[in-house]
Motif scaffolding. Structure first.
Motif, PDB file in Angstrom:
ATOM      1  N   LYS A 193     -53.217  17.247 -38.031  1.00 30.42           N
ATOM      2  CA  LYS A 193     -53.861  17.157 -36.722  1.00 30.42           C
ATOM      3  C   LYS A 193     -53.888  18.524 -36.009  1.00 30.42           C
ATOM      4  CE  LYS A 193     -55.142  14.589 -33.048  1.00 30.42           C
ATOM      5  NZ  LYS A 193     -55.366  13.392 -32.355  1.00 30.42           N
ATOM      6  N   LEU A 194     -52.890  19.352 -36.256  1.00 29.27           N
ATOM      7  CA  LEU A 194     -52.867  20.673 -35.622  1.00 29.27           C
ATOM      8  C   LEU A 194     -53.695  21.695 -36.406  1.00 29.27           C
ATOM      9  CD1 LEU A 194     -49.121  20.929 -34.501  1.00 29.27           C
ATOM     10  CD2 LEU A 194     -51.105  20.290 -33.133  1.00 29.27           C
ATOM     11  N   MET A 195     -54.169  21.291 -37.587  1.00 23.65           N
ATOM     12  CA  MET A 195     -54.960  22.217 -38.401  1.00 23.65           C
ATOM     13  C   MET A 195     -56.432  21.823 -38.419  1.00 23.65           C
ATOM     14  SD  MET A 195     -52.922  24.505 -39.367  1.00 23.65           S
ATOM     15  CE  MET A 195     -53.760  25.359 -40.691  1.00 23.65           C
ATOM     16  N   ALA A 196     -56.808  20.860 -37.572  1.00 25.66           N
ATOM     17  CA  ALA A 196     -58.195  20.372 -37.572  1.00 25.66           C
ATOM     18  C   ALA A 196     -59.161  21.487 -37.221  1.00 25.66           C
ATOM     19  CB  ALA A 196     -58.325  19.243 -36.564  1.00 25.66           C
ATOM     20  N   GLY A 197     -60.421  21.246 -37.512  1.00 23.39           N
ATOM     21  CA  GLY A 197     -61.438  22.229 -37.172  1.00 23.39           C
ATOM     22  C   GLY A 197     -61.483  23.359 -38.179  1.00 23.39           C
ATOM     23  N   GLU A 198     -61.049  23.085 -39.409  1.00 19.28           N
ATOM     24  CA  GLU A 198     -61.069  24.115 -40.469  1.00 19.28           C
ATOM     25  C   GLU A 198     -60.497  25.422 -39.959  1.00 19.28           C
ATOM     26  OE1 GLU A 198     -61.757  23.177 -43.555  1.00 19.28           O
ATOM     27  OE2 GLU A 198     -62.054  21.212 -42.627  1.00 19.28           O
ATOM     28  N   ARG A 199     -59.333  25.337 -39.385  1.00 20.56           N
ATOM     29  CA  ARG A 199     -58.716  26.558 -38.867  1.00 20.56           C
ATOM     30  C   ARG A 199     -58.480  27.564 -39.980  1.00 20.56           C
ATOM     31  NH1 ARG A 199     -53.334  25.650 -35.879  1.00 20.56           N
ATOM     32  NH2 ARG A 199     -53.318  27.904 -36.061  1.00 20.56           N
ATOM     33  N   VAL A 200     -58.953  28.774 -39.774  1.00 16.15           N
ATOM     34  CA  VAL A 200     -58.655  29.850 -40.712  1.00 16.15           C
ATOM     35  C   VAL A 200     -58.181  31.066 -39.927  1.00 16.15           C
ATOM     36  CG1 VAL A 200     -60.229  29.180 -42.585  1.00 16.15           C
ATOM     37  CG2 VAL A 200     -61.079  30.574 -40.700  1.00 16.15           C
ATOM     38  N   GLN A 201     -57.507  31.938 -40.639  1.00 19.47           N
ATOM     39  CA  GLN A 201     -57.008  33.158 -40.009  1.00 19.47           C
ATOM     40  C   GLN A 201     -58.126  34.202 -40.022  1.00 19.47           C
ATOM     41  OE1 GLN A 201     -54.359  35.416 -42.417  1.00 19.47           O
ATOM     42  NE2 GLN A 201     -52.997  35.943 -40.724  1.00 19.47           N
ATOM     43  N   ARG A 202     -58.399  34.753 -38.865  1.00 16.56           N
ATOM     44  CA  ARG A 202     -59.489  35.734 -38.777  1.00 16.56           C
ATOM     45  C   ARG A 202     -59.000  37.025 -38.145  1.00 16.56           C
ATOM     46  NH1 ARG A 202     -62.270  31.103 -36.796  1.00 16.56           N
ATOM     47  NH2 ARG A 202     -63.984  30.443 -38.146  1.00 16.56           N
ATOM     48  N   LEU A 203     -59.446  38.116 -38.707  1.00 11.20           N
ATOM     49  CA  LEU A 203     -59.130  39.429 -38.153  1.00 11.20           C
ATOM     50  C   LEU A 203     -60.207  39.818 -37.162  1.00 11.20           C
ATOM     51  CD1 LEU A 203     -57.260  42.075 -38.582  1.00 11.20           C
ATOM     52  CD2 LEU A 203     -59.254  42.919 -39.842  1.00 11.20           C
ATOM     53  N   ARG A 204     -59.834  39.991 -35.898  1.00 11.64           N
ATOM     54  CA  ARG A 204     -60.813  40.409 -34.891  1.00 11.64           C
ATOM     55  C   ARG A 204     -61.046  41.917 -35.003  1.00 11.64           C
ATOM     56  NH1 ARG A 204     -57.948  35.538 -34.337  1.00 11.64           N
ATOM     57  NH2 ARG A 204     -58.366  34.519 -32.327  1.00 11.64           N
ATOM     58  N   VAL A 205     -62.332  42.270 -35.163  1.00  6.90           N
ATOM     59  CA  VAL A 205     -62.700  43.689 -35.270  1.00  6.90           C
ATOM     60  C   VAL A 205     -63.789  43.966 -34.244  1.00  6.90           C
ATOM     61  CG1 VAL A 205     -63.513  45.502 -36.840  1.00  6.90           C
ATOM     62  CG2 VAL A 205     -62.305  43.519 -37.774  1.00  6.90           C
ATOM     63  N   HIS A 206     -63.662  45.061 -33.499  1.00  8.21           N
ATOM     64  CA  HIS A 206     -64.673  45.411 -32.500  1.00  8.21           C
ATOM     65  C   HIS A 206     -65.961  45.852 -33.211  1.00  8.21           C
ATOM     66  CE1 HIS A 206     -66.707  47.523 -29.225  1.00  8.21           C
ATOM     67  NE2 HIS A 206     -66.001  46.733 -28.423  1.00  8.21           N
ATOM     68  N   PRO A 207     -67.139  45.463 -32.667  1.00  6.18           N
ATOM     69  CA  PRO A 207     -68.407  45.828 -33.316  1.00  6.18           C
ATOM     70  C   PRO A 207     -68.504  47.330 -33.609  1.00  6.18           C
ATOM     71  CG  PRO A 207     -68.813  44.426 -31.387  1.00  6.18           C
ATOM     72  CD  PRO A 207     -67.337  44.655 -31.455  1.00  6.18           C
ATOM     73  N   GLN A 208     -67.991  48.139 -32.702  1.00  7.02           N
ATOM     74  CA  GLN A 208     -68.060  49.585 -32.868  1.00  7.02           C
ATOM     75  C   GLN A 208     -67.280  50.057 -34.105  1.00  7.02           C
ATOM     76  OE1 GLN A 208     -67.709  51.140 -28.814  1.00  7.02           O
ATOM     77  NE2 GLN A 208     -66.639  52.871 -29.735  1.00  7.02           N
ATOM     78  N   ASP A 209     -66.201  49.340 -34.427  1.00  5.81           N
ATOM     79  CA  ASP A 209     -65.417  49.693 -35.613  1.00  5.81           C
ATOM     80  C   ASP A 209     -65.988  49.036 -36.867  1.00  5.81           C
ATOM     81  OD1 ASP A 209     -63.469  51.250 -34.235  1.00  5.81           O
ATOM     82  OD2 ASP A 209     -62.589  49.373 -33.487  1.00  5.81           O
TER      83      ASP A 209
END
Lengths: 748, 87
Positions: free
Chosen positions: A624-640
């Motif tokens: 139930k806490l993993m719903a929504g196809e939770r995946v780990q994502r690395l946030r990267v700024h568009p400029q980088d």
């Protein structure tokens, strides 16, 4: 204003087969009051307790879904012994404990008690009995290998509290209810629900500051969930100390502290010299915040009638976390905001934890240093960053056997891979854990503990910084599964088998040898009964005891809010003043001024992210806490992302000087340019199938436990603001430019 | 009057599972769910069946006119979520 949701008695039920208990959540520091309905051994549901004085009907999806962890098919339900091939076989408690006892005795006979180590993970903080026995067993063994999760979390607080106020556990916290100006440095309470400040409905409480005409400013390299609701000021990772030092320098120039405040502070001249280097120009250069903004922020803070600077994760897990915390306390102090309404408050607890820890000999700093790297102890514990070296390095006192209680150091410790290899070299590793985790899968024995729903208790640590002081001692809400035992019982049984009495008190150990047992629960009750709110064994009939609180069956309000005007009384130093002078801070400031923060080979900095449905490393197995196809994502700024040709969903390799991970990129301007952000606690291995399936990579593989990389005064690991570079692994389109400055090593 | 999700919501989506007309968003399958701190009821679709009120583990759902005073604004906040999403 946070209304009471339902004034009805939360325990009233029509069905006589349903048993209702009021307890408090044992997952995070919010320690929300909960109402648990049970039929037989089945938990029907867990709901927020609308009548809890502090949480006032708040709870989150982690707490209300916790029975799914209790019922998890992957939960370990009987003791397991590891076979030579790495698989596990079930054994009886008797067999497991006898063999553990035998092997420990042999190790102690050959190498002494100092070759045995203990590690207490974060959840043990909600289990006062097990926590006391862990400290007690450490004292009885006379071992310095006593490790706590605090050293990858909050040790900087414990060092600064000791030096400034004379007690590690004297932690001041923001008066959210009355403040006019709150500055949050590197914290995300909307998602974490508050750390080192236990405030019910924390999002609402912060929004109330603005509703009554005040301000909330969030300073963070990432536009966090909290920053999105308030004023956001982006700051370069691990530059917190520069910002606060510059604010202090300005405050001191602007006439702070007032004479009556100055009288409560010692070492002002020292502070003045210390922050001299933090000129507006230098601060702008280091933090990325324009000097004018820093000046305005300082001016507004001083002008506010009750203001508080609060620093948490980002300000606590950089390379200068002790210095940063010192500067935060000093800033609140010189602006006259210590111990005042709307500023930082001394907590008020049902049990005086500062006294309890002092009476049991835990309080202190730098009374000894670690064997290999010479790092100072903090409240009698050694930092997790030193564990690998203590296992790897031969000699007297080498760490050979380790008991881990509710902890996953292979996942949450710095230098994860090195630590994991070191754990594999131990002669004996025993893990008390409900799951086969990255750590427990390496253990010779896995012993299944009870969970907070299944045992009596109360949140002893978080009560010390709670906005509305209350008293509560809850019964077990439900019987544990047949094979599980409480950590406290396990510690006691192991102690008995090796012939020691697990107590930090020599008197209790002496009585124990005479056959008189004083349990940890009895001693905690004694501290309650002889404290400010105690019943003094009947001398004060209106007072509290364990038995009385269990009979009441729910929380009791102690005071509407913690008292102010208690500074002299609460500071343990002989002169009862805040001690701002210590050569340690001058040395750290000098080290900061000389830091080379730009490494052209690793041009970006990575910070970690806390998520709404996770708690550190241990809630990824609840569907139930993993719903929504939770995946780990690395946030990267568009400029980088642009020069690397990186798009949403691309696989990317993140490399630091210490290790590398491969994750999925997510292009977002919520991080500032030059910064990438990755949720921690992912990349599971072991026997928790849903957690393993969720994939991802372990943040701590990018971190280091080497002496040169940690916060030196506290031994705390650097877990945020680490220099990295990105190497795209798959991309639909070629890079937009050929001026890629980073060079990547070949993918493993 | 339609039901409204107010401040205590922690996006536990038990309500999404019981809603017979699928009027609560974002659900686990929707983009933005991972970051959603709260869910919203579409007042145009709500049939006032009250199933979500019972399912909500944190007592966050109220009938519009029964909204506690400090959370009155949530009726509009819920409606806005859907008009903004439609844009």
């Amino acid at each position: 204003m946070t209304p009471t949701l339902s004034p009805a008695d939360p325990t009233s039920v029509a069905d006589p087969s349903v048993r209702v208990t009021r307890t408090s959540c044992g997952i995070c520091e919010a320690s929300c009051g909960l109402v648990v309905r049970v039929r037989g051994d089945e938990v029907l549901d867990i709901r927020p307790d609308p009548l809890h004085p502090n949480s006032k009907g708040f709870a989150c999806s982690k707490g209300v879904q916790f029975h799914h962890l209790r019922d998890d098919p992957d939960r370990v339900r009987q003791p397991l012994r590891r076979r030579a091939d790495g698989s596990f076989e079930p054994v009886s408690w008797e067999q497991a404990l006898d063999d553990i006892g035998r092997r420990l005795k042999a190790i102690i006979a050959r190498h002494g008690g100092e070759s045995v180590g203990l590690y207490g993970g974060n959840p043990i903080v909600w289990n006062h009995e097990a926590f006391s026995l862990l400290l007690g067993l450490g004292a009885a063994l006379k071992t310095r290998h006593l490790f706590a999760a605090a050293s990858v979390d909050i040790n900087n607080y414990y060092v600064v509290n000791q030096l400034l106020y004379g007690n590690n556990f004297c932690s001041l916290f923001p008066d959210v209810e009355r403040t006019r100006f709150m500055v949050i440095l590197g914290g995300n309470p909307v998602v974490s629900h508050g750390s080192m400040m236990t405030v019910g409905h924390v999002r609402e409480a912060l929004q109330d500051i603005v509703r009554r005409g005040g301000r909330v400013v969030v300073i963070d390299p990432r536009r966090s969930e909290t920053a999105q609701l308030f004023e956001h000021l982006p700051l370069r990772p691990d530059a917190d100390a520069w910002l606060v030092a510059a604010m202090l320098r300005l405050a001191l120039q602007r006439g702070c502290p007032r004479p009556e405040v100055a009288a409560t502070l010692g070492g002002l001249a020292f502070l003045q010299t210390l922050v001299e280097v933090a000129t507006p120009t230098r601060a702008e250069q280091e933090t990325g915040i324009p000097a004018a903004r820093i000046e305005q922020l300082t001016r507004d803070f001083i002008a506010a009638d009750g203001a508080v600077l609060y620093g948490r994760w980002g300000a606590s897990l950089g390379q200068f976390s002790t210095l940063t915390k010192y500067l935060i306390e000093a800033f609140n102090a010189v602006t006259g905001n210590l111990d005042r309404a709307g500023g930082a408050l001394f907590g008020h607890s049902m049990i005086d934890i500062e006294k309890l820890m002092r009476d049991t000999g835990q309080i202190g700093y730098d009374r000894w240093r670690t064997r290999v790297e010479g790092i100072p102890e903090v409240f009698g514990t050694a930092p997790l960053a030193t564990m690998a070296a203590e296992i790897e390095t031969p000699g007297n006192g080498q760490l050979r056997a380790l008991l881990v209680s509710h902890g996953n150091p292979a996942m949450s410790g710095p230098g994860g891979r090195r630590l994991e290899r070191a754990l594999g070299q131990l002669e004996l590793l025993v893990s008390m854990d409900p799951y086969l985790t990255e750590t427990s899968r390496l253990a010779h024995y896995v012993l299944p503990p009870t969970l907070w729903l299944e045992r009596e208790g109360f949140p002893i640590f978080t009560m010390a910084h709670t906005a509305v002081p209350y008293a509560q001692w809850s019964p077990a809400s439900v019987r544990p599964p047949e094979g599980a035992r409480d950590d406290g019982w396990i510690f006691a049984e192991i102690s008995r088998r090796i012939g020691v009495v697990p107590s930090p008190l020599a008197l209790v150990r002496g009585l124990g040898r005479l056959g008189i047992t004083l349990g940890a629960r009895t001693l905690t009750d004694l501290a309650l009964r002889t404290g400010e709110h105690g019943d003094w064994f009947g001398l004060r009939p209106s007072g509290l005891s364990r038995r009385k609180l269990l009979a009441v069956g729910g929380p009791l309000l102690l005071k509407p809010r913690p008292p102010t005007g208690v500074l002299r009384q609460r500071i343990a130093h002989r002169d009862h003043r805040v001690h701002l002078e210590h050569p340690l801070f001058a040395a750290e400031m000098q080290r900061l001024a000389q830091r080379q923060s730009n490494d052209p080979a690793y041009p970006l900095h990575i910070i970690s992210v806390r998520e709404l449905r996770s708690h550190n490393s241990w809630l990824h197995n609840i569907p139930k806490l993993m719903a929504g196809e939770r995946v780990q994502r690395l946030r990267v700024h568009p400029q980088d992302a642009r020069p690397l040709g990186l798009h949403n969903g691309d696989r990317v390799r993140v490399e630091s000087r210490h290790g590398a991970v491969e994750v999925m990129a997510w292009i977002s301007d919520e991080v500032m340019p030059g910064v990438v952000a990755l949720p921690h606690g992912w990349g599971h291995r072991g026997g928790w199938r849903r957690a393993v399936e969720a994939g991802g990579a372990a943040f701590n593989d990018l971190t280091s436990s080497a002496y040169v990389d940690i916060d030196r005064p506290s031994g705390q690991a650097q877990l945020t603001g680490i220099a990295v570079r990105l190497c795209p692994l798959s991309s639909a389109t070629p890079p937009a430019t050929d001026t890629v400055t980073t060079s990547c090593s070949p993918s493993a | 009057m339609p039901y409204v999700i107010a401040a205590p919501c922690v996006a536990d989506y038990s309500c999404v599972e019981v809603c017979p007309v699928n009027c609560i968003a974002p659900g686990p399958a929707d983009p933005g769910f991972a970051k959603a701190e709260q869910l919203y009821i579409n007042p145009a679709l709500c049939i006032h069946c009250e199933a979500c009120v019972e399912a909500c583990p944190v007592n966050a759902i109220f009938e519009t006119k029964a909204l506690p005073e400090p959370w009155k604004a949530y009726a509009q906040i819920n409606a806005d979520y859907f008009t903004q999403a439609a844009r």
